[in-house]
Design a protein around this motif. Structure first.
Motif, PDB file in Angstrom:
ATOM      1  N   GLU A 185      -0.088-134.343   7.646  1.00 14.39           N
ATOM      2  CA  GLU A 185      -1.012-134.668   6.568  1.00 14.39           C
ATOM      3  C   GLU A 185      -0.738-136.056   6.006  1.00 14.39           C
TER       4      GLU A 185
ATOM      5  N   TYR B 222      -2.067-138.672   8.611  1.00 16.49           N
ATOM      6  CA  TYR B 222      -3.522-138.601   8.846  1.00 16.49           C
ATOM      7  C   TYR B 222      -4.274-139.763   8.190  1.00 16.49           C
ATOM      8  N   PRO B 223      -4.126-139.995   6.881  1.00 25.46           N
ATOM      9  CA  PRO B 223      -4.877-141.113   6.282  1.00 25.46           C
ATOM     10  C   PRO B 223      -4.366-142.473   6.737  1.00 25.46           C
ATOM     11  N   ILE B 224      -3.087-142.575   7.037  1.00 26.88           N
ATOM     12  CA  ILE B 224      -2.527-143.850   7.498  1.00 26.88           C
ATOM     13  C   ILE B 224      -3.157-144.250   8.824  1.00 26.88           C
TER      14      ILE B 224
ATOM     15  N   LYS C 283      -6.085-143.285  10.030  1.00 26.62           N
ATOM     16  CA  LYS C 283      -7.486-143.633   9.831  1.00 26.62           C
ATOM     17  C   LYS C 283      -7.657-145.023   9.212  1.00 26.62           C
ATOM     18  N   GLU C 284      -6.777-145.344   8.270  1.00 26.76           N
ATOM     19  CA  GLU C 284      -6.913-146.610   7.550  1.00 26.76           C
ATOM     20  C   GLU C 284      -6.478-147.811   8.392  1.00 26.76           C
TER      21      GLU C 284
ATOM     22  N   LEU D  41      -4.808-136.560  14.360  1.00 28.21           N
ATOM     23  CA  LEU D  41      -6.157-136.460  13.781  1.00 28.21           C
ATOM     24  C   LEU D  41      -6.852-135.178  14.210  1.00 28.21           C
TER      25      LEU D  41
ATOM     26  N   THR E 103      -7.642-132.196  11.502  1.00 23.01           N
ATOM     27  CA  THR E 103      -9.069-131.896  11.326  1.00 23.01           C
ATOM     28  C   THR E 103      -9.350-130.432  11.598  1.00 23.01           C
TER      29      THR E 103
END
Length: 218
Positions: free
Chosen positions: A75, A78-80, A82-83, A165, A169
């Motif tokens: 978790e 995940y944002p790292i 995507k960014e 990812l 998801t």
């Protein structure tokens, strides 16, 4: 291992996986998509694939095969991913389509969707895919140069990022399904055939997101 040892290990893993991709794809391949899926084995829910194109100078330790990471770590990454990615894509094929075309073809279709989305995002930046690394898979109808990497999620940085990812998801989707269809333990087992899941099938029967072709022997 202590914090310092863990950080050193993660840094070494990062460099090893980056080097692997250079050796496979060559120094000239600027845009490499790693592709992986999650959810081939469960009795319920979709199969989800992800494609991730990381910049060549990506320098964030901690990415690895999603199965080797804790849920908390996945978790966090995940944002790292995507960014910082140049592009990423997600493909989802539901339980009905899995029953219709079988899980292998469904996984391939999810991967095509993921690659297509990542390609569109790259095109919007004036870039294009140079090479695709698939985890233990080959998709003949994709014209971009590709390599089938056995256990790719533990060798390739891009495939490992895609595995995170895809896993996060799908896990989030299964938690949502657990609220809709309680009694099967989807929030914990994510659709896999655990004792709680089989007990739910015995007492409640098949729910709308079960893969009926996976339940023929029940």
């Amino acid at each position: 291992m202590n914090k310092k040892e863990r950080e050193l290990f993660q840094r070494q893993r990062l460099e090893e996986m980056k080097q692997f991709e250079k050796e496979i794809c060559g120094e000239e391949a600027a845009c490499i998509a790693g592709v992986d899926e999650a959810g081939r084995g469960p009795l319920a829910g979709p199969v989800v694939a992800a494609a991730v194109v990381l910049p060549r100078d990506f320098d964030v330790p901690g990415i690895d095969d999603s199965k080797k990471l804790t849920e908390k770590r996945r978790e966090a990454m995940y944002p790292i991913i995507k960014e910082t990615a140049l592009a990423w894509g997600i493909g989802i094929v539901d339980h009905e389509k899995i029953d219709e075309i079988n899980i292998l073809q469904a996984a391939r279709e999810a991967m095509r969707q993921a690659v297509s989305e990542a390609s569109r995002k790259l095109a919007a930046k004036g870039m294009k895919l140079d090479h695709i690394l698939f985890d233990a898979m080959t998709i003949e109808d994709i014209s971009i140069p590709q390599t089938n990497v056995i256990k790719g999620d533990s060798k390739s940085l891009s495939i490992a990022a895609a595995s995170i990812l895809a896993k996060v998801t799908r896990d989030r989707m299964m938690v949502e399904f657990a609220a809709q269809y309680p009694g099967y333990g989807f929030e914990k087992n994510k659709g896999y055939g655990t004792k709680a899941h089989y007990e739910g099938l015995r007492t409640r029967g098949v729910c709308p997101i079960h893969r009926k072709t996976f339940l023929k022997n029940l």
